[in-house]
Design a protein around this motif. Structure first.
Motif, PDB file in Angstrom:
ATOM      1  N   LEU A 254      64.872  51.887 -14.723  1.00  0.00           N
ATOM      2  CA  LEU A 254      64.459  50.981 -15.739  1.00  0.00           C
ATOM      3  C   LEU A 254      65.272  49.447 -15.332  1.00  0.00           C
ATOM      4  N   GLY A 255      64.584  48.336 -15.586  1.00  0.00           N
ATOM      5  CA  GLY A 255      65.444  46.981 -15.505  1.00  0.00           C
ATOM      6  C   GLY A 255      64.683  45.881 -15.197  1.00  0.00           C
ATOM      7  N   PRO A 256      65.220  44.555 -14.939  1.00  0.00           N
ATOM      8  CA  PRO A 256      64.648  43.412 -14.817  1.00  0.00           C
ATOM      9  C   PRO A 256      64.056  43.589 -13.518  1.00  0.00           C
ATOM     10  N   ALA A 257      63.315  42.625 -12.950  1.00  0.00           N
ATOM     11  CA  ALA A 257      62.338  42.423 -11.612  1.00  0.00           C
ATOM     12  C   ALA A 257      63.437  42.622 -10.512  1.00  0.00           C
ATOM     13  N   THR A 258      64.847  42.470 -10.459  1.00  0.00           N
ATOM     14  CA  THR A 258      65.839  42.728  -9.426  1.00  0.00           C
ATOM     15  C   THR A 258      66.239  44.172  -9.734  1.00  0.00           C
ATOM     16  N   VAL A 259      65.607  45.150 -10.231  1.00  0.00           N
ATOM     17  CA  VAL A 259      66.193  46.241 -10.416  1.00  0.00           C
ATOM     18  C   VAL A 259      66.264  46.980  -9.041  1.00  0.00           C
ATOM     19  N   VAL A 260      67.361  47.947  -9.262  1.00  0.00           N
ATOM     20  CA  VAL A 260      67.588  48.726  -7.759  1.00  0.00           C
ATOM     21  C   VAL A 260      67.517  50.209  -8.087  1.00  0.00           C
ATOM     22  N   ALA A 261      66.803  50.954  -7.508  1.00  0.00           N
ATOM     23  CA  ALA A 261      66.893  52.430  -7.670  1.00  0.00           C
ATOM     24  C   ALA A 261      68.360  52.968  -7.862  1.00  0.00           C
ATOM     25  N   GLY A 262      68.645  53.572  -9.147  1.00  0.00           N
ATOM     26  CA  GLY A 262      69.791  54.406  -9.266  1.00  0.00           C
ATOM     27  C   GLY A 262      70.912  53.257  -9.966  1.00  0.00           C
ATOM     28  N   THR A 263      70.469  52.200 -10.110  1.00  0.00           N
ATOM     29  CA  THR A 263      71.296  50.879 -10.614  1.00  0.00           C
ATOM     30  C   THR A 263      70.652  50.642 -12.102  1.00  0.00           C
ATOM     31  N   GLY A 264      70.973  51.124 -13.171  1.00  0.00           N
ATOM     32  CA  GLY A 264      70.222  50.648 -14.457  1.00  0.00           C
ATOM     33  C   GLY A 264      70.152  51.853 -15.292  1.00  0.00           C
ATOM     34  N   TYR A 265      69.074  51.697 -16.079  1.00  0.00           N
ATOM     35  CA  TYR A 265      68.821  52.909 -16.922  1.00  0.00           C
ATOM     36  C   TYR A 265      67.642  53.843 -16.292  1.00  0.00           C
ATOM     37  N   GLN A 266      68.204  55.259 -16.239  1.00  0.00           N
ATOM     38  CA  GLN A 266      67.866  56.095 -15.415  1.00  0.00           C
ATOM     39  C   GLN A 266      66.863  57.214 -16.168  1.00  0.00           C
ATOM     40  N   LEU A 267      65.492  57.517 -15.666  1.00  0.00           N
ATOM     41  CA  LEU A 267      64.824  58.649 -16.259  1.00  0.00           C
ATOM     42  C   LEU A 267      64.791  59.524 -15.176  1.00  0.00           C
ATOM     43  N   LEU A 268      65.668  60.807 -15.464  1.00  0.00           N
ATOM     44  CA  LEU A 268      65.863  61.728 -14.452  1.00  0.00           C
ATOM     45  C   LEU A 268      64.746  62.513 -14.448  1.00  0.00           C
ATOM     46  N   ALA A 269      64.492  62.832 -13.252  1.00  0.00           N
ATOM     47  CA  ALA A 269      63.390  63.910 -12.927  1.00  0.00           C
ATOM     48  C   ALA A 269      63.572  65.308 -13.503  1.00  0.00           C
ATOM     49  N   SER A 270      64.866  65.716 -13.591  1.00  0.00           N
ATOM     50  CA  SER A 270      65.413  66.790 -13.856  1.00  0.00           C
ATOM     51  C   SER A 270      65.010  67.246 -15.273  1.00  0.00           C
ATOM     52  N   SER A 271      64.347  66.289 -16.112  1.00  0.00           N
ATOM     53  CA  SER A 271      64.029  66.747 -17.673  1.00  0.00           C
ATOM     54  C   SER A 271      63.044  65.737 -17.981  1.00  0.00           C
ATOM     55  N   LYS A 272      62.447  66.022 -19.165  1.00  0.00           N
ATOM     56  CA  LYS A 272      61.486  65.184 -19.697  1.00  0.00           C
ATOM     57  C   LYS A 272      62.350  64.302 -20.557  1.00  0.00           C
ATOM     58  N   THR A 273      61.599  62.924 -20.604  1.00  0.00           N
ATOM     59  CA  THR A 273      62.722  61.851 -21.198  1.00  0.00           C
ATOM     60  C   THR A 273      61.673  60.925 -21.793  1.00  0.00           C
ATOM     61  N   GLU A 274      61.996  60.686 -22.977  1.00  0.00           N
ATOM     62  CA  GLU A 274      61.277  59.640 -23.676  1.00  0.00           C
ATOM     63  C   GLU A 274      62.483  58.638 -24.269  1.00  0.00           C
ATOM     64  N   VAL A 275      61.981  57.315 -24.273  1.00  0.00           N
ATOM     65  CA  VAL A 275      62.883  56.285 -24.596  1.00  0.00           C
ATOM     66  C   VAL A 275      62.003  55.254 -25.047  1.00  0.00           C
ATOM     67  N   ASP A 276      62.490  54.349 -26.049  1.00  0.00           N
ATOM     68  CA  ASP A 276      61.992  53.162 -26.752  1.00  0.00           C
ATOM     69  C   ASP A 276      62.937  52.163 -26.229  1.00  0.00           C
TER      70      ASP A 276
END
Length: 89
Positions: free
Chosen positions: A40-62
């Motif tokens: 997650l991030g701004p329009a310039t977000v790059v995969a792996g650089t920013g807040y990550q929701l990892l596929a290895s587990s269920k994640t909830e974030v506000d």
């Protein structure tokens, strides 16, 4: 204070999740386990650089999104569907 819900399919290019109205909003994001990691991030977000929701587990974030700003997500490959609940201020 409108409340909306939707599903957003995040791809390997920056994908808009939600744009806040004039008062800002809180975006509740649900990511089921499996599939792709989402960054997650701004329009310039790059995969792996920013807040990550990892596929290895269920994640909830506000996330509070400032007025007029847009929250984006990106995967490194393929797609991932996120559940979204938005509360506009």
């Amino acid at each position: 204070m409108p409340i909306t819900s939707k599903s957003v399919t995040i791809a390997a290019t920056a994908t808009a999740i939600h744009t806040a109205a004039s008062n800002g909003c809180r975006v509740h994001i649900y990511s089921a386990s499996g599939g792709q990691d989402v960054t997650l991030g701004p329009a310039t977000v790059v995969a792996g650089t920013g807040y990550q929701l990892l596929a290895s587990s269920k994640t909830e974030v506000d996330i509070d999104v400032p007025p007029g700003e847009t929250l984006y997500g990106i995967t490194s490959t393929s797609t991932k569907v996120l559940g979204i609940l938005v509360v506009e201020y």
